[in-house]
Design a protein around this motif. Structure first.
Motif, short mmCIF file in Angstrom:
data_model
loop_
_atom_site.label_atom_id
_atom_site.label_comp_id
_atom_site.label_asym_id
_atom_site.label_seq_id
_atom_site.Cartn_x
_atom_site.Cartn_y
_atom_site.Cartn_z
N LEU A 166 -12.81 116.27 19.24
CA LEU A 166 -12.55 114.82 18.93
C LEU A 166 -11.07 114.51 18.96
N CYS A 167 -10.15 115.12 18.79
CA CYS A 167 -8.64 114.80 18.47
C CYS A 167 -7.96 114.39 19.86
N GLU A 168 -8.53 114.92 21.05
CA GLU A 168 -7.71 114.39 22.27
C GLU A 168 -7.82 113.14 22.55
N PRO A 169 -9.02 112.52 22.75
CA PRO A 169 -9.15 111.02 22.66
C PRO A 169 -8.28 110.29 21.63
N LEU A 170 -8.42 110.66 20.52
CA LEU A 170 -7.63 110.02 19.22
C LEU A 170 -6.17 110.00 19.63
N THR A 171 -5.64 111.22 20.15
CA THR A 171 -4.28 111.31 20.42
C THR A 171 -3.84 110.37 21.66
N LEU A 172 -4.79 110.08 22.70
CA LEU A 172 -4.55 109.55 23.99
C LEU A 172 -4.61 107.97 23.46
N ILE A 173 -5.37 107.48 22.45
CA ILE A 173 -5.12 106.11 22.06
C ILE A 173 -4.26 105.77 21.02
N PHE B 36 -11.51 100.19 34.46
CA PHE B 36 -11.78 100.81 35.99
C PHE B 36 -12.31 99.86 36.92
N ALA B 37 -11.99 100.20 38.07
CA ALA B 37 -12.45 99.12 39.08
C ALA B 37 -14.08 99.43 39.45
N ALA B 38 -14.35 100.64 39.30
CA ALA B 38 -15.81 100.86 39.37
C ALA B 38 -16.56 101.43 38.34
N PRO B 39 -17.80 101.30 37.76
CA PRO B 39 -18.34 101.99 36.77
C PRO B 39 -18.12 103.39 36.89
N ARG B 40 -18.29 103.86 35.68
CA ARG B 40 -18.21 105.42 35.28
C ARG B 40 -19.63 105.74 35.16
N PRO B 41 -20.08 106.95 35.37
CA PRO B 41 -21.19 107.52 35.03
C PRO B 41 -21.82 107.03 33.61
N GLU B 42 -22.95 106.96 33.34
CA GLU B 42 -23.14 106.40 31.87
C GLU B 42 -22.72 107.52 31.10
N ALA B 43 -22.82 108.85 31.55
CA ALA B 43 -22.60 109.97 30.40
C ALA B 43 -21.97 111.07 31.53
N GLU B 44 -20.86 111.56 30.91
CA GLU B 44 -20.09 112.65 31.77
C GLU B 44 -19.40 113.49 30.90
N ALA B 45 -18.77 114.68 31.35
CA ALA B 45 -18.08 115.76 30.68
C ALA B 45 -16.89 114.82 30.14
N ALA B 46 -16.45 115.10 28.97
CA ALA B 46 -14.93 114.49 28.46
C ALA B 46 -13.82 115.07 29.15
N ALA B 47 -13.90 116.31 29.42
CA ALA B 47 -12.94 116.92 30.49
C ALA B 47 -12.67 116.21 31.75
N SER B 48 -13.87 115.63 32.13
CA SER B 48 -13.38 114.89 33.59
C SER B 48 -13.15 113.37 33.33
N TYR B 49 -13.51 112.89 32.33
CA TYR B 49 -13.12 111.75 31.89
C TYR B 49 -11.87 111.52 31.36
N LEU B 50 -11.34 112.18 30.34
CA LEU B 50 -9.93 111.99 29.79
C LEU B 50 -8.73 111.86 30.81
N PRO B 51 -8.71 112.71 31.69
CA PRO B 51 -7.61 112.45 32.64
C PRO B 51 -7.68 111.06 33.56
N ALA B 52 -9.09 110.72 33.69
CA ALA B 52 -9.02 109.34 34.48
C ALA B 52 -8.85 108.30 33.64
N LEU B 53 -9.16 108.42 32.31
CA LEU B 53 -8.88 107.36 31.15
C LEU B 53 -7.27 107.44 30.96
N LYS B 54 -6.64 108.21 30.83
CA LYS B 54 -5.25 108.32 30.79
C LYS B 54 -4.53 107.76 31.84
N GLN B 55 -4.93 107.92 33.08
CA GLN B 55 -4.54 107.22 34.43
C GLN B 55 -4.65 105.71 34.36
#
Length: 289
Positions: A133-140, A249-268
């Motif tokens: 849970l530290c990675e998303p907190l660090t990102l924001i 995000f211009a298009a909706p994300r999947p309602e659930a996904e792996a954080a490892a896939s989402y966090l790079p997209a969130l950072k971008q």
């Protein structure tokens, strides 16, 4: 009888009510909580005891002075992977409490309190959440600092819980209060085992738009949107809310996904977000009923 969303893989632990979905007004139930090991969910406690600071009374024995906690609160806010609070009891006991997903050491917090509150007693009791849970907190982190400086900050108000605690079978429901300008909300629920569930936008609530100072309630049963029910396994989770002038995000994300896939997209997305973008977060702790 609940059935699984056709678009949600089993590992995401989302359950939908077939009857409600058939009426197109129902919600979805989700059961999740972290699978952190016993060590990552154990509480850590450390205490440093110093002589209490006193001031002389005009008529009578010396009485304890009320310490100024502002410098300590400012210092604690710099721990981006933690949610920490400080208070003073009736006996002048200074106590730091909360949760951390990082490597925050209780002994270090006790020493910090000792440095900033010379002559005061200090006690630290901090629960450890999953390091995932530290990675998303660090990102924001910077967005949370910017939010703290607003006159009307973005905030999360948990409903139906005791503090941050929810019991199995309870509905995860909370209010998000917008800052004093119109925003689009991105509301994410991070699990300790590496998944993220996007609570808003979601398939039944495709717009995260809220007006200046408005309150958006999420998870209310019978309101026509998604709702989520707390279930096993139990532990610590994290709600992250990001408020931006335009959708992240211009298009909706999947309602659930792996954080490892989402966090790079969130950072971008955050790298190109408007300067007025802010964020806040709340830990959630769940347990068996």
């Amino acid at each position: 009888m609940p059935v699984k969303d056709v678009y949600a893989p089993m590992t995401w632990r989302l359950r939908c009510s077939a009857a409600l979905l058939a009426a197109a007004i129902g919600g979805a139930t989700a059961a999740w909580t972290d699978r952190a090991d016993a060590a990552s969910e154990a509480s850590s406690e450390s205490e440093t005891v110093l002589p209490a600071q006193t001031v002389p009374a005009a008529d009578g024995p010396p009485v304890s002075a009320v310490p100024d906690l502002s410098a300590l609160r400012t210092a604690l806010a710099e721990f981006h992977c933690a949610e920490l609070d400080v208070a003073v009891g009736a006996d002048q006991r200074v106590a730091i409490s909360g949760l951390t997903a990082g490597d925050t050491d209780p002994d270090s917090l006790a020493l910090l309190a000792q440095d900033l509150l010379t002559g005061q007693r200090a006690a630290v009791e901090v629960e450890r959440a999953s390091p995932a849970l530290c990675e998303p907190l660090t990102l924001i982190g910077q967005l949370r600092s910017a939010n703290a400086g607003l006159a009307t900050p973005l905030s999360i108000d948990l409903k139906g819980s005791t503090g941050i605690l929810f019991e199995g079978g309870q509905t995860l429901m909370f209010d998000v209060a917008a800052p004093d300008f119109p925003v689009y909300l991105q509301v994410d629920y991070f699990t300790s085992d590496g998944d993220v569930i996007h609570l808003l936008p979601n398939p039944l609530e495709i717009s995260g738009r809220v007006e200046s100072g408005a309150i958006r309630r999420l998870g209310e049963r019978g309101a026509g949107g998604r709702f989520w029910t707390v279930g096993p396994p139990y532990g610590h989770e994290l709600i992250v809310v990001i408020a931006s002038p335009t959708p992240l995000f211009a298009a909706p994300r999947p309602e659930a996904e792996a954080a490892a896939s989402y966090l790079p997209a969130l950072k971008q997305a955050l790298d190109s977000a408007a300067p007025a973008t802010v964020a806040t977060a709340r830990f959630v702790k769940t347990r068996a009923p």
